[in-house]
Structures are given as structure tokens and as C-alpha cells.
Write a protein that holds these residues in place. Structure first.
Motif, PDB file in Angstrom:
ATOM      1  N   LEU A  15       0.827  -1.209   0.000  1.00  0.00           N
ATOM      2  CA  LEU A  15       0.000   0.000   0.000  1.00  0.00           C
ATOM      3  C   LEU A  15       0.862   1.260   0.000  1.00  0.00           C
ATOM      4  O   LEU A  15       0.548   2.236  -0.698  1.00  0.00           O
ATOM      5  N   LEU A  16       1.939   1.242   0.759  1.00  0.00           N
ATOM      6  CA  LEU A  16       2.838   2.391   0.797  1.00  0.00           C
ATOM      7  C   LEU A  16       3.468   2.640  -0.571  1.00  0.00           C
ATOM      8  O   LEU A  16       3.563   3.779  -1.023  1.00  0.00           O
ATOM      9  N   ALA A  17       3.867   1.569  -1.240  1.00  0.00           N
ATOM     10  CA  ALA A  17       4.452   1.726  -2.581  1.00  0.00           C
ATOM     11  C   ALA A  17       3.431   2.304  -3.556  1.00  0.00           C
ATOM     12  O   ALA A  17       3.762   3.184  -4.363  1.00  0.00           O
ATOM     13  N   LEU A  18       2.179   1.840  -3.484  1.00  0.00           N
ATOM     14  CA  LEU A  18       1.152   2.374  -4.374  1.00  0.00           C
ATOM     15  C   LEU A  18       0.866   3.843  -4.098  1.00  0.00           C
ATOM     16  O   LEU A  18       0.699   4.643  -5.028  1.00  0.00           O
ATOM     17  N   VAL A  19       0.822   4.226  -2.840  1.00  0.00           N
ATOM     18  CA  VAL A  19       0.545   5.621  -2.496  1.00  0.00           C
ATOM     19  C   VAL A  19       1.699   6.517  -2.925  1.00  0.00           C
ATOM     20  O   VAL A  19       1.484   7.611  -3.451  1.00  0.00           O
ATOM     21  N   VAL A  20       2.923   6.055  -2.747  1.00  0.00           N
ATOM     22  CA  VAL A  20       4.076   6.863  -3.151  1.00  0.00           C
ATOM     23  C   VAL A  20       4.114   7.014  -4.671  1.00  0.00           C
ATOM     24  O   VAL A  20       4.403   8.091  -5.196  1.00  0.00           O
ATOM     25  N   LEU A  21       3.788   5.951  -5.392  1.00  0.00           N
ATOM     26  CA  LEU A  21       3.774   6.052  -6.848  1.00  0.00           C
ATOM     27  C   LEU A  21       2.631   6.924  -7.359  1.00  0.00           C
ATOM     28  O   LEU A  21       2.724   7.513  -8.430  1.00  0.00           O
ATOM     29  N   GLY A  28       0.271  16.249 -10.293  1.00  0.00           N
ATOM     30  CA  GLY A  28      -0.232  15.351 -11.329  1.00  0.00           C
ATOM     31  C   GLY A  28      -0.069  13.911 -10.918  1.00  0.00           C
ATOM     32  O   GLY A  28      -0.942  13.316 -10.316  1.00  0.00           O
ATOM     33  N   GLY A  29       1.075  13.360 -11.202  1.00  0.00           N
ATOM     34  CA  GLY A  29       1.401  12.000 -10.788  1.00  0.00           C
ATOM     35  C   GLY A  29       0.548  10.955 -11.470  1.00  0.00           C
ATOM     36  O   GLY A  29      -0.104  11.193 -12.481  1.00  0.00           O
ATOM     37  N   LEU A  30       0.527   9.781 -10.915  1.00  0.00           N
ATOM     38  CA  LEU A  30      -0.246   8.688 -11.457  1.00  0.00           C
ATOM     39  C   LEU A  30      -1.675   8.677 -10.928  1.00  0.00           C
ATOM     40  O   LEU A  30      -2.457   7.827 -11.304  1.00  0.00           O
ATOM     41  N   LEU A  52      -3.009  11.974  -0.021  1.00  0.00           N
ATOM     42  CA  LEU A  52      -1.916  11.055  -0.352  1.00  0.00           C
ATOM     43  C   LEU A  52      -0.728  11.241   0.593  1.00  0.00           C
ATOM     44  O   LEU A  52      -0.078  10.269   0.977  1.00  0.00           O
ATOM     45  N   GLU A  53      -0.476  12.476   0.993  1.00  0.00           N
ATOM     46  CA  GLU A  53       0.624  12.718   1.922  1.00  0.00           C
ATOM     47  C   GLU A  53       0.308  12.134   3.294  1.00  0.00           C
ATOM     48  O   GLU A  53       1.163  11.512   3.928  1.00  0.00           O
ATOM     49  N   ARG A  54      -0.913  12.297   3.746  1.00  0.00           N
ATOM     50  CA  ARG A  54      -1.299  11.719   5.045  1.00  0.00           C
ATOM     51  C   ARG A  54      -1.269  10.197   5.002  1.00  0.00           C
ATOM     52  O   ARG A  54      -0.861   9.549   5.969  1.00  0.00           O
ATOM     53  N   LEU A  55      -1.703   9.619   3.883  1.00  0.00           N
ATOM     54  CA  LEU A  55      -1.631   8.165   3.745  1.00  0.00           C
ATOM     55  C   LEU A  55      -0.189   7.685   3.757  1.00  0.00           C
ATOM     56  O   LEU A  55       0.128   6.645   4.355  1.00  0.00           O
TER      57      LEU A  55
END
Length: 122
Positions: A15-21, A28-30, A52-55
Motif C-alpha cells: 500500500l505504501l508503494a502504491l501511495v508513493v507512486l 499530477g502524478g499517477l 496522499l501525503e497523510r496516507l
């Protein structure tokens, strides 16, 4: 309990990897490609970035707490000996020489009788 914590750690890592990506410092981002484009328009880009930052922070803190929890669970389990590294096992197996020599016995006990002196033939 240990296996459950490890599997929870793996899930939090994914989950952390998905949120960071999904996040991008420019907004913008993904996140727009994974279907969050509608939420970005609804909530605004700033609010999506905050979420996203809080997650990210929440998952990172959860990862650290779970990692420390596995260490505590492994030490409090009913194992007879704690899990040691190879270096610790080798250090425990090697014997340290005594710093003071053992006292010598006062009279040594003969282990074999002394041979009789040979007489020369005349």
C-alpha cells in the motif's frame, strides 16, 4: 502471531508503494491515471495531495510500529533460546582461554611406571 504481523507488514509495504507512486510533488502524478481524476476535480488537487501525503505518513509509521512489534513478539515468545545471528552463535561457541592458569598439582601422579635402567652386557 509473528506470521500475521509479517503478512500485515507486507500488505502495508504494498500500500505504501502504491501511495508513493500515485503522488507527484507537482500535483499530477499517477493519481489521475488510476481513476482519481474525478476525485481530483471534485475535491481539488490540493486536497488529493494532502490525502496522499497523510496516507504516506500513516503507512510509514504503521510500518515502523509493526516492525518493532515483530521484534517484541519474537523475544516474548516461549522459545527456549532467542534467535541469534551466525556471528552471535560463533561467538558463543568459541571458548575464551582462562586469564589465570590453573594451579599445578603438588605431586604429579605417575601415569606409567618408569622403565628400569638397562644393564650393559659384559
Amino acid at each position: 502471531m509473528y506470521i500475521a504481523l509479517i503478512s500485515l507488514i507486507i500488505f502495508v509495504c504494498l500500500l505504501l508503494a502504491l501511495v508513493v507512486l500515485a503522488q507527484n510533488p507537482k500535483g499530477g502524478g499517477l493519481s489521475s491515471q488510476f481513476g482519481a481524476g474525478g476525485t481530483a476535480q471534485l475535491m481539488g488537487v490540493k486536497r488529493t495531495g494532502d490525502l496522499l501525503e497523510r496516507l504516506t505518513w500513516g503507512f510509514a509509521i504503521a510500518l515502523m510500529v509493526l516492525s518493532l512489534g515483530t521484534q517484541m513478539v519474537s523475544h516474548t515468545s516461549g522459545d527456549s533460546a532467542p534467535v541469534r545471528s551466525v556471528n552471535q552463535q560463533r561467538a558463543l561457541e568459541t571458548r575464551v582461554p582462562a586469564t589465570t592458569p590453573a594451579p599445578a598439582p603438588a605431586t604429579p601422579a605417575p601415569s606409567t611406571p618408569a622403565p628400569a635402567p638397562a644393564t650393559p652386557a659384559q
